[in-house]
Motif scaffolding. Structure first.
Motif, PDB file in Angstrom:
ATOM      1  N   LEU A 130       0.830  -1.205   0.000  1.00  0.00           N
ATOM      2  CA  LEU A 130       0.000   0.000   0.000  1.00  0.00           C
ATOM      3  C   LEU A 130       0.864   1.254   0.000  1.00  0.00           C
ATOM      4  O   LEU A 130       0.643   2.157  -0.814  1.00  0.00           O
ATOM      5  CB  LEU A 130      -0.933   0.018   1.213  1.00  0.00           C
ATOM      6  CG  LEU A 130      -1.686   1.336   1.418  1.00  0.00           C
ATOM      7  CD1 LEU A 130      -2.613   1.628   0.242  1.00  0.00           C
ATOM      8  CD2 LEU A 130      -2.435   1.329   2.725  1.00  0.00           C
ATOM      9  N   LEU A 171       1.058   3.919  -3.208  1.00  0.00           N
ATOM     10  CA  LEU A 171       0.744   5.345  -3.134  1.00  0.00           C
ATOM     11  C   LEU A 171       1.912   6.189  -3.637  1.00  0.00           C
ATOM     12  O   LEU A 171       1.705   7.204  -4.304  1.00  0.00           O
ATOM     13  CB  LEU A 171       0.376   5.729  -1.700  1.00  0.00           C
ATOM     14  CG  LEU A 171      -0.932   5.124  -1.187  1.00  0.00           C
ATOM     15  CD1 LEU A 171      -1.111   5.416   0.298  1.00  0.00           C
ATOM     16  CD2 LEU A 171      -2.129   5.617  -1.988  1.00  0.00           C
ATOM     17  N   ILE A 225      -6.773  -0.370  -4.241  1.00  0.00           N
ATOM     18  CA  ILE A 225      -7.209   0.605  -3.238  1.00  0.00           C
ATOM     19  C   ILE A 225      -8.629   0.968  -3.632  1.00  0.00           C
ATOM     20  O   ILE A 225      -8.852   1.597  -4.660  1.00  0.00           O
ATOM     21  CB  ILE A 225      -6.290   1.834  -3.220  1.00  0.00           C
ATOM     22  CG1 ILE A 225      -4.870   1.415  -2.825  1.00  0.00           C
ATOM     23  CG2 ILE A 225      -6.849   2.895  -2.262  1.00  0.00           C
ATOM     24  CD1 ILE A 225      -3.842   2.518  -2.966  1.00  0.00           C
ATOM     25  N   THR A 266     -10.580   5.850  -0.211  1.00  0.00           N
ATOM     26  CA  THR A 266      -9.886   6.518   0.872  1.00  0.00           C
ATOM     27  C   THR A 266     -10.847   7.520   1.469  1.00  0.00           C
ATOM     28  O   THR A 266     -11.451   8.317   0.752  1.00  0.00           O
ATOM     29  CB  THR A 266      -8.627   7.242   0.340  1.00  0.00           C
ATOM     30  OG1 THR A 266      -7.768   6.278  -0.283  1.00  0.00           O
ATOM     31  CG2 THR A 266      -7.883   7.935   1.453  1.00  0.00           C
ATOM     32  N   ILE A 293      -7.779   3.961   4.627  1.00  0.00           N
ATOM     33  CA  ILE A 293      -7.627   3.527   3.241  1.00  0.00           C
ATOM     34  C   ILE A 293      -8.161   2.108   3.196  1.00  0.00           C
ATOM     35  O   ILE A 293      -7.762   1.253   3.993  1.00  0.00           O
ATOM     36  CB  ILE A 293      -6.154   3.575   2.791  1.00  0.00           C
ATOM     37  CG1 ILE A 293      -5.603   4.998   2.895  1.00  0.00           C
ATOM     38  CG2 ILE A 293      -6.023   3.029   1.367  1.00  0.00           C
ATOM     39  CD1 ILE A 293      -4.108   5.095   2.668  1.00  0.00           C
ATOM     40  N   VAL A 347      -8.428  -1.318   1.307  1.00  0.00           N
ATOM     41  CA  VAL A 347      -7.758  -2.138   0.307  1.00  0.00           C
ATOM     42  C   VAL A 347      -8.583  -3.409   0.125  1.00  0.00           C
ATOM     43  O   VAL A 347      -8.820  -4.150   1.080  1.00  0.00           O
ATOM     44  CB  VAL A 347      -6.317  -2.502   0.744  1.00  0.00           C
ATOM     45  CG1 VAL A 347      -5.647  -3.394  -0.285  1.00  0.00           C
ATOM     46  CG2 VAL A 347      -5.489  -1.234   0.980  1.00  0.00           C
ATOM     47  N   ARG A 367      -5.161   5.964   7.347  1.00  0.00           N
ATOM     48  CA  ARG A 367      -4.691   6.790   6.233  1.00  0.00           C
ATOM     49  C   ARG A 367      -3.351   7.450   6.534  1.00  0.00           C
ATOM     50  O   ARG A 367      -2.465   7.482   5.680  1.00  0.00           O
ATOM     51  CB  ARG A 367      -5.747   7.846   5.915  1.00  0.00           C
ATOM     52  CG  ARG A 367      -5.391   8.699   4.726  1.00  0.00           C
ATOM     53  CD  ARG A 367      -6.506   9.620   4.355  1.00  0.00           C
ATOM     54  NE  ARG A 367      -6.103  10.434   3.214  1.00  0.00           N
ATOM     55  CZ  ARG A 367      -6.914  11.254   2.592  1.00  0.00           C
ATOM     56  NH1 ARG A 367      -8.168  11.359   2.969  1.00  0.00           N
ATOM     57  NH2 ARG A 367      -6.474  11.955   1.576  1.00  0.00           N
ATOM     58  N   GLY A 404      -0.618   4.885   6.095  1.00  0.00           N
ATOM     59  CA  GLY A 404      -0.474   4.482   4.695  1.00  0.00           C
ATOM     60  C   GLY A 404       0.196   5.541   3.841  1.00  0.00           C
ATOM     61  O   GLY A 404       0.965   5.232   2.936  1.00  0.00           O
TER      62      GLY A 404
END
Length: 90
Positions: A11, A15, A48, A51, A56, A58, A73, A76
């Motif tokens: 993750l 991002l 993902i 959000t 977040i 997944v 969040r 992540g």
């Protein structure tokens, strides 16, 4: 590597790869963690999903079932924030 660690690492670097599309190292690292998830933990279809203000979401498939993991969040996004705040990476 434990499943939870591999998922969290995937993750974070996913991002980074999304936020820095020209960063080949980020894409390679994301693919590495994806390989661990698929080969060692038999995960497929990882995305993902959404959000929100605090989490977040997944979504992935494992053992034929759709599952969702919610990750804070702030945690992540920490790697991307750290990279963006360090001028030597920009």
């Amino acid at each position: 590597m434990r499943f939870e660690d591999a998922l969290f690492n995937w993750l974070q670097i996913q991002l980074v790869a999304e936020g820095r599309p020209d960063d080949g190292a980020a894409a390679d690292t994301r693919d590495f963690f994806l390989q661990i998830l698929t080969e060692d933990h038999h995960v497929t279809d990882i995305v993902i999903e959404k959000t929100d203000d605090s989490m977040i979401h997944v979504r992935y498939r494992k053992e034929g079932s759709s599952k969702i993991q919610m990750i804070p969040r702030e945690a992540g996004e920490q790697l991307l924030n750290d990279i963006n705040e360090n001028p030597k990476y920009n």
